[in-house]
Motif scaffolding. Structure first.
Motif, PDB file in Angstrom:
ATOM      1  N   GLY A   1      39.275  51.470  42.719  1.00  0.00           N
ATOM      2  CA  GLY A   1      38.986  51.263  41.299  1.00  0.00           C
ATOM      3  C   GLY A   1      37.805  50.326  41.124  1.00  0.00           C
ATOM      4  N   GLY A   2      36.939  50.296  42.133  1.00  0.00           N
ATOM      5  CA  GLY A   2      35.789  49.388  42.091  1.00  0.00           C
ATOM      6  C   GLY A   2      34.605  49.991  41.349  1.00  0.00           C
ATOM      7  N   ARG A   3      33.587  49.180  41.147  1.00  0.00           N
ATOM      8  CA  ARG A   3      32.375  49.629  40.445  1.00  0.00           C
ATOM      9  C   ARG A   3      31.342  50.146  41.428  1.00  0.00           C
ATOM     10  NH1 ARG A   3      33.356  49.650  34.852  1.00  0.00           N
ATOM     11  NH2 ARG A   3      34.917  48.027  34.509  1.00  0.00           N
ATOM     12  N   ALA A   4      30.325  50.810  40.870  1.00  0.00           N
ATOM     13  CA  ALA A   4      29.314  51.465  41.705  1.00  0.00           C
ATOM     14  C   ALA A   4      28.532  50.464  42.563  1.00  0.00           C
ATOM     15  CB  ALA A   4      28.364  52.276  40.835  1.00  0.00           C
ATOM     16  N   THR A   5      28.244  49.285  42.017  1.00  0.00           N
ATOM     17  CA  THR A   5      27.488  48.291  42.790  1.00  0.00           C
ATOM     18  C   THR A   5      28.239  46.963  42.786  1.00  0.00           C
ATOM     19  OG1 THR A   5      26.311  47.440  40.860  1.00  0.00           O
ATOM     20  CG2 THR A   5      25.298  49.316  42.021  1.00  0.00           C
ATOM     21  N   ILE A   6      27.914  46.119  43.746  1.00  0.00           N
ATOM     22  CA  ILE A   6      28.559  44.803  43.812  1.00  0.00           C
ATOM     23  C   ILE A   6      28.260  43.989  42.558  1.00  0.00           C
ATOM     24  CG2 ILE A   6      28.624  42.590  45.058  1.00  0.00           C
ATOM     25  CD1 ILE A   6      28.474  44.024  47.633  1.00  0.00           C
ATOM     26  N   GLU A   7      27.012  44.063  42.092  1.00  0.00           N
ATOM     27  CA  GLU A   7      26.629  43.295  40.886  1.00  0.00           C
ATOM     28  C   GLU A   7      27.510  43.694  39.702  1.00  0.00           C
ATOM     29  OE1 GLU A   7      24.082  45.042  42.765  1.00  0.00           O
ATOM     30  OE2 GLU A   7      24.207  43.172  43.908  1.00  0.00           O
ATOM     31  N   GLU A   8      27.626  45.006  39.519  1.00  0.00           N
ATOM     32  CA  GLU A   8      28.427  45.491  38.392  1.00  0.00           C
ATOM     33  C   GLU A   8      29.894  45.088  38.560  1.00  0.00           C
ATOM     34  OE1 GLU A   8      28.303  49.754  37.891  1.00  0.00           O
ATOM     35  OE2 GLU A   8      29.436  49.627  36.017  1.00  0.00           O
ATOM     36  N   HIS A   9      30.380  45.165  39.807  1.00  0.00           N
ATOM     37  CA  HIS A   9      31.774  44.808  40.073  1.00  0.00           C
ATOM     38  C   HIS A   9      32.021  43.333  39.756  1.00  0.00           C
ATOM     39  CE1 HIS A   9      35.696  45.610  42.066  1.00  0.00           C
ATOM     40  NE2 HIS A   9      35.642  44.312  42.334  1.00  0.00           N
ATOM     41  N   ARG A  10      31.104  42.484  40.212  1.00  0.00           N
ATOM     42  CA  ARG A  10      31.246  41.045  39.928  1.00  0.00           C
ATOM     43  C   ARG A  10      31.272  40.790  38.429  1.00  0.00           C
ATOM     44  NH1 ARG A  10      33.141  38.957  44.447  1.00  0.00           N
ATOM     45  NH2 ARG A  10      31.709  38.829  46.183  1.00  0.00           N
ATOM     46  N   LYS A  11      30.440  41.539  37.693  1.00  0.00           N
ATOM     47  CA  LYS A  11      30.315  41.323  36.256  1.00  0.00           C
ATOM     48  C   LYS A  11      31.509  41.900  35.481  1.00  0.00           C
ATOM     49  CE  LYS A  11      26.472  42.697  34.488  1.00  0.00           C
ATOM     50  NZ  LYS A  11      25.174  43.081  34.203  1.00  0.00           N
ATOM     51  N   LYS A  12      31.857  43.159  35.783  1.00  0.00           N
ATOM     52  CA  LYS A  12      32.878  43.832  34.957  1.00  0.00           C
ATOM     53  C   LYS A  12      34.265  43.875  35.601  1.00  0.00           C
ATOM     54  CE  LYS A  12      29.527  46.926  32.770  1.00  0.00           C
ATOM     55  NZ  LYS A  12      28.934  48.276  32.967  1.00  0.00           N
ATOM     56  N   GLY A  13      34.340  43.694  36.911  1.00  0.00           N
ATOM     57  CA  GLY A  13      35.637  43.712  37.579  1.00  0.00           C
ATOM     58  C   GLY A  13      36.115  45.125  37.907  1.00  0.00           C
ATOM     59  N   GLY A  14      37.161  45.213  38.736  1.00  0.00           N
ATOM     60  CA  GLY A  14      37.696  46.516  39.147  1.00  0.00           C
ATOM     61  C   GLY A  14      38.986  46.849  38.410  1.00  0.00           C
TER      62      GLY A  14
ATOM     63  N   SER B   1      38.929  40.439  37.678  1.00  0.00           N
ATOM     64  CA  SER B   1      37.862  39.489  37.302  1.00  0.00           C
ATOM     65  C   SER B   1      36.579  39.737  38.088  1.00  0.00           C
ATOM     66  CB  SER B   1      38.338  38.053  37.552  1.00  0.00           C
ATOM     67  OG  SER B   1      38.333  37.804  38.957  1.00  0.00           O
ATOM     68  N   GLY B   2      36.664  40.547  39.132  1.00  0.00           N
ATOM     69  CA  GLY B   2      35.469  40.796  39.941  1.00  0.00           C
ATOM     70  C   GLY B   2      35.330  39.847  41.121  1.00  0.00           C
ATOM     71  N   ASP B   3      36.262  38.890  41.252  1.00  0.00           N
ATOM     72  CA  ASP B   3      36.202  37.977  42.405  1.00  0.00           C
ATOM     73  C   ASP B   3      36.509  38.702  43.710  1.00  0.00           C
ATOM     74  OD1 ASP B   3      35.562  35.905  40.823  1.00  0.00           O
ATOM     75  OD2 ASP B   3      37.562  34.967  40.797  1.00  0.00           O
ATOM     76  N   LEU B   4      37.404  39.682  43.619  1.00  0.00           N
ATOM     77  CA  LEU B   4      37.803  40.433  44.814  1.00  0.00           C
ATOM     78  C   LEU B   4      37.093  41.788  44.798  1.00  0.00           C
ATOM     79  CD1 LEU B   4      39.940  40.212  47.191  1.00  0.00           C
ATOM     80  CD2 LEU B   4      41.448  41.562  45.736  1.00  0.00           C
ATOM     81  N   LEU B   5      36.410  42.090  45.898  1.00  0.00           N
ATOM     82  CA  LEU B   5      35.673  43.360  45.990  1.00  0.00           C
ATOM     83  C   LEU B   5      36.580  44.465  46.544  1.00  0.00           C
ATOM     84  CD1 LEU B   5      32.334  42.002  47.522  1.00  0.00           C
ATOM     85  CD2 LEU B   5      32.791  42.610  45.114  1.00  0.00           C
TER      86      LEU B   5
END
Ligand code: TRP
Length: 407
Positions: free
Chosen positions: A301-314, A345-349
Protein backbone atom coordinates in the motif's frame (compact mmCIF):
# COMPACT_ATOMS: atom_id res chain seq x y z
CA UNK A 1 -29.28 -18.61 20.66
CA UNK A 2 -31.59 -20.47 18.33
CA UNK A 3 -30.93 -20.65 14.65
CA UNK A 4 -33.80 -19.04 12.79
CA UNK A 5 -33.11 -21.20 9.77
CA UNK A 6 -33.56 -24.48 11.53
CA UNK A 7 -34.23 -26.62 8.50
CA UNK A 8 -33.47 -24.26 5.69
CA UNK A 9 -29.69 -24.30 5.76
CA UNK A 10 -29.29 -25.43 2.19
CA UNK A 11 -31.92 -23.37 0.45
CA UNK A 12 -29.58 -20.54 -0.44
CA UNK A 13 -27.59 -20.93 -3.57
CA UNK A 14 -23.91 -20.11 -3.46
CA UNK A 15 -23.54 -19.33 -7.09
CA UNK A 16 -22.93 -15.89 -8.53
CA UNK A 17 -25.87 -13.63 -8.00
CA UNK A 18 -25.85 -11.27 -10.92
CA UNK A 19 -28.50 -8.85 -9.66
CA UNK A 20 -25.97 -6.06 -9.23
CA UNK A 21 -22.31 -5.67 -10.24
CA UNK A 22 -21.21 -5.61 -6.59
CA UNK A 23 -22.69 -9.09 -6.15
CA UNK A 24 -20.60 -10.65 -8.86
CA UNK A 25 -18.44 -13.04 -6.97
CA UNK A 26 -18.55 -16.78 -6.52
CA UNK A 27 -17.69 -18.70 -3.38
CA UNK A 28 -18.14 -22.45 -3.29
CA UNK A 29 -15.76 -25.18 -2.12
CA UNK A 30 -14.73 -25.66 -5.75
CA UNK A 31 -14.64 -22.10 -7.06
CA UNK A 32 -13.68 -18.77 -5.54
CA UNK A 33 -13.89 -15.88 -7.96
CA UNK A 34 -14.27 -12.13 -8.07
CA UNK A 35 -14.01 -9.48 -5.38
CA UNK A 36 -15.49 -11.12 -2.28
CA UNK A 37 -17.92 -9.07 -0.22
CA UNK A 38 -17.73 -10.84 3.13
CA UNK A 39 -20.84 -9.16 4.52
CA UNK A 40 -22.95 -10.05 1.48
CA UNK A 41 -21.72 -13.62 1.76
CA UNK A 42 -23.30 -13.90 5.18
CA UNK A 43 -26.66 -12.91 3.72
CA UNK A 44 -26.22 -15.36 0.87
CA UNK A 45 -25.21 -18.20 3.18
CA UNK A 46 -27.46 -17.29 6.08
CA UNK A 47 -24.69 -17.21 8.70
CA UNK A 48 -24.35 -14.72 11.56
CA UNK A 49 -21.72 -12.09 12.23
CA UNK A 50 -19.91 -12.78 15.52
CA UNK A 51 -20.89 -10.37 18.27
CA UNK A 52 -18.29 -8.66 20.48
CA UNK A 53 -19.64 -10.67 23.37
CA UNK A 54 -19.09 -13.97 21.54
CA UNK A 55 -15.54 -12.98 20.66
CA UNK A 56 -14.94 -12.18 24.35
CA UNK A 57 -16.05 -15.67 25.33
CA UNK A 58 -13.72 -17.48 22.94
CA UNK A 59 -10.15 -18.16 24.04
CA UNK A 60 -8.20 -15.03 23.15
CA UNK A 61 -6.57 -15.24 19.73
CA UNK A 62 -5.62 -12.57 17.17
CA UNK A 63 -7.55 -14.43 14.47
CA UNK A 64 -10.75 -13.76 16.45
CA UNK A 65 -9.82 -10.47 18.09
CA UNK A 66 -9.15 -8.98 14.68
CA UNK A 67 -12.14 -10.68 13.10
CA UNK A 68 -10.37 -12.78 10.51
CA UNK A 69 -12.81 -15.37 11.80
CA UNK A 70 -15.80 -13.09 11.67
CA UNK A 71 -18.99 -15.13 11.49
CA UNK A 72 -20.55 -18.40 12.51
CA UNK A 73 -23.46 -20.71 13.06
CA UNK A 74 -24.58 -21.98 16.49
CA UNK A 75 -21.52 -20.57 18.17
CA UNK A 76 -23.22 -20.06 21.55
CA UNK A 77 -23.86 -23.75 22.15
CA UNK A 78 -20.16 -24.43 21.71
CA UNK A 79 -19.17 -21.54 23.97
CA UNK A 80 -21.55 -22.66 26.70
CA UNK A 81 -20.17 -26.21 26.71
CA UNK A 82 -16.59 -24.94 26.70
CA UNK A 83 -17.31 -22.61 29.64
CA UNK A 84 -19.09 -25.35 31.61
CA UNK A 85 -16.34 -27.89 31.05
CA UNK A 86 -18.77 -30.12 29.13
CA UNK A 87 -17.58 -32.12 26.11
CA UNK A 88 -17.12 -29.99 22.99
CA UNK A 89 -15.39 -30.64 19.71
CA UNK A 90 -13.69 -28.95 16.80
CA UNK A 91 -13.48 -30.37 13.29
CA UNK A 92 -11.09 -28.81 10.83
CA UNK A 93 -9.77 -30.74 7.89
CA UNK A 94 -7.40 -30.63 4.99
CA UNK A 95 -7.73 -31.50 1.34
CA UNK A 96 -4.29 -32.92 0.47
CA UNK A 97 -3.92 -31.63 -3.09
CA UNK A 98 -0.48 -30.08 -2.63
CA UNK A 99 1.97 -28.70 -0.10
CA UNK A 100 0.42 -26.73 2.76
CA UNK A 101 1.00 -23.00 2.81
CA UNK A 102 0.54 -20.27 5.40
CA UNK A 103 -3.21 -19.87 4.83
CA UNK A 104 -3.82 -23.53 5.59
CA UNK A 105 -2.45 -23.49 9.12
CA UNK A 106 -4.58 -20.67 10.47
CA UNK A 107 -7.56 -22.87 11.47
CA UNK A 108 -5.19 -25.56 12.75
CA UNK A 109 -3.35 -23.22 15.10
CA UNK A 110 -6.66 -21.74 16.19
CA UNK A 111 -7.95 -25.25 16.96
CA UNK A 112 -4.81 -25.98 18.93
CA UNK A 113 -5.36 -22.86 21.05
CA UNK A 114 -8.96 -23.93 21.75
CA UNK A 115 -7.79 -27.40 22.71
CA UNK A 116 -5.16 -26.00 25.01
CA UNK A 117 -7.51 -23.50 26.68
CA UNK A 118 -10.75 -25.46 27.12
CA UNK A 119 -9.87 -29.08 26.37
CA UNK A 120 -11.72 -29.28 23.06
CA UNK A 121 -11.55 -32.58 21.23
CA UNK A 122 -10.13 -31.91 17.76
CA UNK A 123 -10.86 -34.02 14.68
CA UNK A 124 -8.74 -33.48 11.58
CA UNK A 125 -10.03 -35.32 8.52
CA UNK A 126 -7.98 -35.51 5.32
CA UNK A 127 -10.11 -35.74 2.21
CA UNK A 128 -7.76 -37.54 -0.18
CA UNK A 129 -10.83 -38.95 -1.98
CA UNK A 130 -12.16 -35.43 -2.62
CA UNK A 131 -8.87 -34.18 -4.00
CA UNK A 132 -8.44 -37.23 -6.22
CA UNK A 133 -11.83 -36.43 -7.70
CA UNK A 134 -11.46 -32.66 -7.88
CA UNK A 135 -7.89 -32.39 -9.17
CA UNK A 136 -6.11 -33.85 -12.12
CA UNK A 137 -3.77 -35.97 -10.01
CA UNK A 138 -3.09 -39.66 -9.53
CA UNK A 139 -3.76 -41.41 -6.22
CA UNK A 140 0.02 -41.78 -5.88
CA UNK A 141 0.47 -38.03 -6.07
CA UNK A 142 -2.38 -37.38 -3.64
CA UNK A 143 -0.92 -40.01 -1.30
CA UNK A 144 2.43 -38.24 -1.33
CA UNK A 145 0.76 -34.91 -0.49
CA UNK A 146 -1.20 -36.66 2.26
CA UNK A 147 2.01 -37.85 3.89
CA UNK A 148 3.67 -34.45 3.58
CA UNK A 149 0.57 -32.66 4.91
CA UNK A 150 0.40 -35.06 7.85
CA UNK A 151 3.89 -33.98 8.89
CA UNK A 152 2.71 -30.37 8.95
CA UNK A 153 -0.45 -31.23 10.87
CA UNK A 154 1.53 -33.24 13.44
CA UNK A 155 4.03 -30.37 13.75
CA UNK A 156 1.25 -28.09 15.05
CA UNK A 157 1.43 -30.04 18.30
CA UNK A 158 -2.02 -31.39 19.10
CA UNK A 159 -2.66 -33.48 22.20
CA UNK A 160 -2.97 -37.13 21.06
CA UNK A 161 -5.42 -37.91 23.88
CA UNK A 162 -7.88 -35.36 22.53
CA UNK A 163 -7.16 -35.39 18.80
CA UNK A 164 -8.09 -37.76 16.00
CA UNK A 165 -6.73 -37.63 12.48
CA UNK A 166 -8.91 -39.39 9.92
CA UNK A 167 -7.89 -40.17 6.33
CA UNK A 168 -10.83 -40.93 4.07
CA UNK A 169 -9.35 -43.79 2.08
CA UNK A 170 -7.47 -45.26 5.05
CA UNK A 171 -10.43 -44.98 7.43
CA UNK A 172 -13.02 -45.97 4.87
CA UNK A 173 -14.31 -48.75 7.18
CA UNK A 174 -15.90 -46.14 9.39
CA UNK A 175 -16.35 -43.22 6.99
CA UNK A 176 -18.08 -45.03 4.15
CA UNK A 177 -21.09 -46.63 5.90
CA UNK A 178 -21.91 -43.36 7.67
CA UNK A 179 -21.55 -41.38 4.45
CA UNK A 180 -23.93 -43.77 2.75
CA UNK A 181 -26.52 -43.23 5.43
CA UNK A 182 -26.24 -39.46 5.03
CA UNK A 183 -26.20 -39.65 1.23
CA UNK A 184 -29.74 -40.99 1.34
CA UNK A 185 -30.92 -37.38 1.78
CA UNK A 186 -28.61 -35.71 -0.65
CA UNK A 187 -30.36 -35.15 -3.94
CA UNK A 188 -28.55 -34.13 -7.12
CA UNK A 189 -30.71 -30.98 -7.12
CA UNK A 190 -29.49 -29.96 -3.66
CA UNK A 191 -25.89 -30.67 -4.56
CA UNK A 192 -26.20 -28.58 -7.68
CA UNK A 193 -27.92 -25.71 -5.88
CA UNK A 194 -25.26 -25.61 -3.19
CA UNK A 195 -22.05 -26.43 -5.07
CA UNK A 196 -22.85 -25.72 -8.68
CA UNK A 197 -22.62 -28.41 -11.31
CA UNK A 198 -20.21 -31.25 -10.53
CA UNK A 199 -18.16 -33.09 -13.14
CA UNK A 200 -18.53 -36.57 -11.68
CA UNK A 201 -20.86 -38.56 -9.46
CA UNK A 202 -17.85 -38.92 -7.16
CA UNK A 203 -17.89 -35.23 -6.37
CA UNK A 204 -21.67 -35.32 -6.10
CA UNK A 205 -21.31 -37.92 -3.37
CA UNK A 206 -18.40 -36.27 -1.56
CA UNK A 207 -20.55 -33.84 0.50
CA UNK A 208 -21.88 -36.92 2.32
CA UNK A 209 -18.28 -37.75 3.23
CA UNK A 210 -17.51 -34.30 4.57
CA UNK A 211 -20.82 -34.33 6.46
CA UNK A 212 -19.58 -37.57 8.06
CA UNK A 213 -16.39 -35.79 9.16
CA UNK A 214 -18.39 -33.11 10.90
CA UNK A 215 -20.46 -35.63 12.86
CA UNK A 216 -17.66 -38.02 13.78
CA UNK A 217 -16.76 -36.53 17.17
CA UNK A 218 -20.37 -36.93 18.30
CA UNK A 219 -20.76 -40.37 16.77
CA UNK A 220 -17.61 -41.52 18.54
CA UNK A 221 -18.15 -39.86 21.91
CA UNK A 222 -21.79 -38.81 22.15
CA UNK A 223 -23.83 -35.69 21.56
CA UNK A 224 -21.83 -32.50 22.02
CA UNK A 225 -21.55 -29.06 20.46
CA UNK A 226 -19.18 -29.19 17.53
CA UNK A 227 -17.60 -26.16 15.91
CA UNK A 228 -16.04 -26.17 12.46
CA UNK A 229 -13.50 -23.36 11.99
CA UNK A 230 -12.99 -22.99 8.26
CA UNK A 231 -12.49 -20.47 5.51
CA UNK A 232 -15.93 -19.43 4.38
CA UNK A 233 -15.78 -21.34 1.08
CA UNK A 234 -16.28 -24.54 3.11
CA UNK A 235 -19.54 -23.35 4.69
CA UNK A 236 -21.72 -25.16 2.12
CA UNK A 237 -20.44 -28.45 3.56
CA UNK A 238 -21.59 -27.38 7.01
CA UNK A 239 -25.04 -26.42 5.72
CA UNK A 240 -25.44 -29.74 3.93
CA UNK A 241 -24.39 -31.61 7.04
CA UNK A 242 -26.85 -29.72 9.24
CA UNK A 243 -29.68 -30.63 6.91
CA UNK A 244 -28.92 -34.29 6.37
CA UNK A 245 -28.12 -34.97 10.03
CA UNK A 246 -31.55 -33.65 10.99
CA UNK A 247 -33.30 -35.73 8.33
CA UNK A 248 -31.71 -38.99 9.44
CA UNK A 249 -32.52 -38.20 13.09
CA UNK A 250 -29.04 -39.22 14.22
CA UNK A 251 -28.21 -38.76 17.93
CA UNK A 252 -26.20 -35.61 17.23
CA UNK A 253 -26.47 -31.85 17.38
CA UNK A 254 -26.10 -29.92 14.16
CA UNK A 255 -22.49 -28.84 13.90
CA UNK A 256 -21.80 -25.13 14.18
CA UNK A 257 -19.32 -23.12 12.16
CA UNK A 258 -16.70 -20.47 12.73
CA UNK A 259 -16.18 -18.80 9.38
CA UNK A 260 -12.98 -17.09 8.32
CA UNK A 261 -11.82 -14.73 5.61
CA UNK A 262 -9.13 -15.86 3.20
CA UNK A 263 -5.54 -14.92 3.91
CA UNK A 264 -4.96 -12.49 1.01
CA UNK A 265 -2.88 -13.78 -1.85
CA UNK A 266 0.59 -12.19 -1.93
CA UNK A 267 -0.12 -10.23 -5.07
CA UNK A 268 -3.39 -8.75 -3.88
CA UNK A 269 -6.80 -9.45 -2.42
CA UNK A 270 -8.65 -12.74 -2.81
CA UNK A 271 -7.89 -16.25 -1.70
CA UNK A 272 -4.33 -17.37 -1.14
CA UNK A 273 -4.17 -20.11 -3.67
CA UNK A 274 -1.58 -22.78 -4.30
CA UNK A 275 -2.97 -23.46 -7.74
CA UNK A 276 -3.31 -19.92 -9.14
CA UNK A 277 -0.57 -17.65 -10.45
CA UNK A 278 0.29 -15.85 -7.25
CA UNK A 279 3.14 -17.50 -5.37
CA UNK A 280 2.28 -18.76 -1.90
CA UNK A 281 4.55 -19.39 1.04
CA UNK A 282 4.81 -23.05 1.85
CA UNK A 283 5.28 -24.25 5.40
CA UNK A 284 8.58 -25.83 4.42
CA UNK A 285 9.97 -22.65 2.83
CA UNK A 286 13.45 -21.69 4.02
CA UNK A 287 14.15 -18.12 5.20
CA UNK A 288 15.76 -17.07 1.89
CA UNK A 289 12.73 -18.25 -0.08
CA UNK A 290 10.34 -16.44 2.29
CA UNK A 291 12.33 -13.20 1.97
CA UNK A 292 12.72 -13.48 -1.78
CA UNK A 293 9.03 -14.28 -2.35
CA UNK A 294 7.79 -11.39 -0.23
CA UNK A 295 10.33 -8.88 -1.58
CA UNK A 296 9.49 -9.75 -5.18
CA UNK A 297 5.77 -10.46 -5.11
CA UNK A 298 4.04 -8.79 -2.16
CA UNK A 299 1.50 -6.15 -3.11
CA UNK A 300 2.01 -3.06 -0.97
CA UNK A 301 0.00 0.00 0.00
CA UNK A 302 3.01 2.24 -0.54
CA UNK A 303 3.41 5.24 -2.83
CA UNK A 304 5.15 5.38 -6.19
CA UNK A 305 8.23 7.21 -4.86
CA UNK A 306 9.91 7.51 -1.47
CA UNK A 307 9.33 11.28 -1.46
CA UNK A 308 5.62 10.84 -2.02
CA UNK A 309 5.46 8.06 0.57
CA UNK A 310 7.20 10.21 3.19
CA UNK A 311 4.80 13.06 2.44
CA UNK A 312 1.46 11.23 2.09
CA UNK A 313 2.08 7.92 3.87
CA UNK A 314 1.03 4.37 2.94
CA UNK A 315 -2.23 2.45 3.26
CA UNK A 316 -1.96 -0.57 5.58
CA UNK A 317 -5.49 -1.76 4.73
CA UNK A 318 -4.42 -2.94 1.26
CA UNK A 319 -0.80 -3.73 2.08
CA UNK A 320 -0.37 -7.50 2.01
CA UNK A 321 2.71 -7.69 4.31
CA UNK A 322 0.75 -5.63 6.86
CA UNK A 323 -2.29 -7.86 6.45
CA UNK A 324 -0.16 -10.95 7.13
CA UNK A 325 1.03 -9.36 10.38
CA UNK A 326 -2.54 -8.45 11.26
CA UNK A 327 -4.05 -11.84 10.49
CA UNK A 328 -1.64 -13.94 12.44
CA UNK A 329 2.03 -13.13 12.60
CA UNK A 330 2.10 -10.09 14.94
CA UNK A 331 0.07 -11.04 17.98
CA UNK A 332 0.80 -7.88 19.99
CA UNK A 333 -1.98 -5.33 19.36
CA UNK A 334 0.06 -2.32 20.50
CA UNK A 335 2.95 -3.26 18.23
CA UNK A 336 0.59 -3.78 15.29
CA UNK A 337 -1.01 -0.38 15.90
CA UNK A 338 2.41 1.25 16.04
CA UNK A 339 3.36 -0.31 12.70
CA UNK A 340 0.10 0.86 11.11
CA UNK A 341 0.55 4.41 12.46
CA UNK A 342 4.16 4.60 11.24
CA UNK A 343 3.11 3.36 7.82
CA UNK A 344 0.26 5.86 7.53
CA UNK A 345 2.50 8.73 8.56
CA UNK A 346 5.16 7.81 6.02
CA UNK A 347 7.82 7.05 8.64
CA UNK A 348 7.78 3.38 7.69
CA UNK A 349 8.52 2.52 4.06
CA UNK A 350 6.99 -0.41 2.15
CA UNK A 351 10.37 -2.13 1.94
CA UNK A 352 10.77 -1.83 5.71
CA UNK A 353 7.29 -3.16 6.33
CA UNK A 354 8.07 -6.13 4.08
CA UNK A 355 11.16 -6.84 6.17
CA UNK A 356 9.07 -6.82 9.36
CA UNK A 357 6.67 -9.34 7.84
CA UNK A 358 9.58 -11.49 6.64
CA UNK A 359 11.04 -11.49 10.16
CA UNK A 360 7.79 -12.52 11.86
CA UNK A 361 6.85 -15.16 9.29
CA UNK A 362 10.35 -16.62 9.42
CA UNK A 363 10.17 -16.82 13.22
CA UNK A 364 6.87 -18.66 12.98
CA UNK A 365 8.11 -21.07 10.30
CA UNK A 366 11.31 -21.70 12.22
CA UNK A 367 9.33 -23.04 15.16
CA UNK A 368 6.95 -25.00 12.97
CA UNK A 369 9.80 -26.53 10.99
CA UNK A 370 11.74 -27.38 14.13
CA UNK A 371 8.78 -29.40 15.43
CA UNK A 372 8.32 -30.96 12.00
CA UNK A 373 11.97 -32.05 11.86
CA UNK A 374 11.73 -33.63 15.31
CA UNK A 375 9.02 -36.06 14.19
CA UNK A 376 9.92 -39.74 13.91
CA UNK A 377 8.47 -42.10 11.32
CA UNK A 378 5.06 -41.00 10.10
CA UNK A 379 3.37 -44.28 10.97
CA UNK A 380 4.64 -44.16 14.55
CA UNK A 381 3.77 -40.47 15.02
CA UNK A 382 0.31 -40.90 13.54
CA UNK A 383 -0.57 -44.00 15.52
CA UNK A 384 -1.78 -42.31 18.74
CA UNK A 385 -4.00 -40.01 16.66
CA UNK A 386 -5.90 -42.73 14.79
CA UNK A 387 -9.37 -43.92 15.73
CA UNK A 388 -9.17 -46.94 18.00
CA UNK A 389 -11.19 -50.08 17.23
CA UNK A 390 -13.54 -49.21 20.07
CA UNK A 391 -14.06 -45.68 18.77
CA UNK A 392 -14.81 -46.98 15.29
CA UNK A 393 -17.29 -49.48 16.65
CA UNK A 394 -19.07 -46.88 18.77
CA UNK A 395 -19.31 -44.49 15.81
CA UNK A 396 -20.87 -47.16 13.61
CA UNK A 397 -23.26 -48.18 16.36
CA UNK A 398 -24.41 -44.63 17.05
CA UNK A 399 -24.82 -44.04 13.33
CA UNK A 400 -26.95 -47.16 13.21
CA UNK A 401 -25.07 -48.68 10.33
CA UNK A 402 -24.33 -52.40 10.28
CA UNK A 403 -20.81 -53.35 11.18
CA UNK A 404 -21.35 -56.40 8.98
CA UNK A 405 -18.92 -59.26 9.10
CA UNK A 406 -15.72 -58.73 10.99
CA UNK A 407 -12.73 -58.75 8.75
N1 TRP B 1 -12.83 -29.98 1.88
C1 TRP B 1 -11.75 -29.34 2.59
C2 TRP B 1 -10.80 -28.66 1.58
O1 TRP B 1 -10.94 -28.83 0.40
C3 TRP B 1 -10.99 -30.29 3.47
C4 TRP B 1 -11.85 -30.89 4.52
C5 TRP B 1 -12.24 -32.21 4.56
C6 TRP B 1 -12.42 -30.27 5.66
N2 TRP B 1 -13.02 -32.43 5.63
C7 TRP B 1 -13.16 -31.28 6.33
C8 TRP B 1 -12.38 -28.98 6.18
C9 TRP B 1 -13.87 -31.00 7.50
C10 TRP B 1 -13.09 -28.72 7.37
C11 TRP B 1 -13.82 -29.71 8.01
O2 TRP B 1 -9.93 -27.95 1.97
Amino acid sequence: MTDSRETADTTETTRTDSSSPADQFTVTPYAVDGEIDYEKLLERFGANRLTDEQIERFPDHPLLRRRTFYAGRDVDKYLEAAAAGDPHAIVTGRGPSGPMHLGHVLPLYLAKRFQWKTGATVYIPLSDDEKFLAKDQSFDAIGEHTRENLHDILAVGFDPDRTRIVIDTADADVVYPIAVRLAKHLTPATVEAVYGEQDTVGLQFYPAVQATHLLLPQLVAGRQPTLVPIAIDQDPHVRICRDVAAKEALPVEKPGALLGRFLPSLDGPGKMSSSGDAPSIELTADPETVAETIRTHAYTGGRATIEEHRKKGGDPTVDVPFQYLRYFFESDDAELERIAADYRSGDLLSGELKELAIERITEFLDEHQRRRAELGSLEAELDPFRLTDGEQRRALERAGVPTGLDR
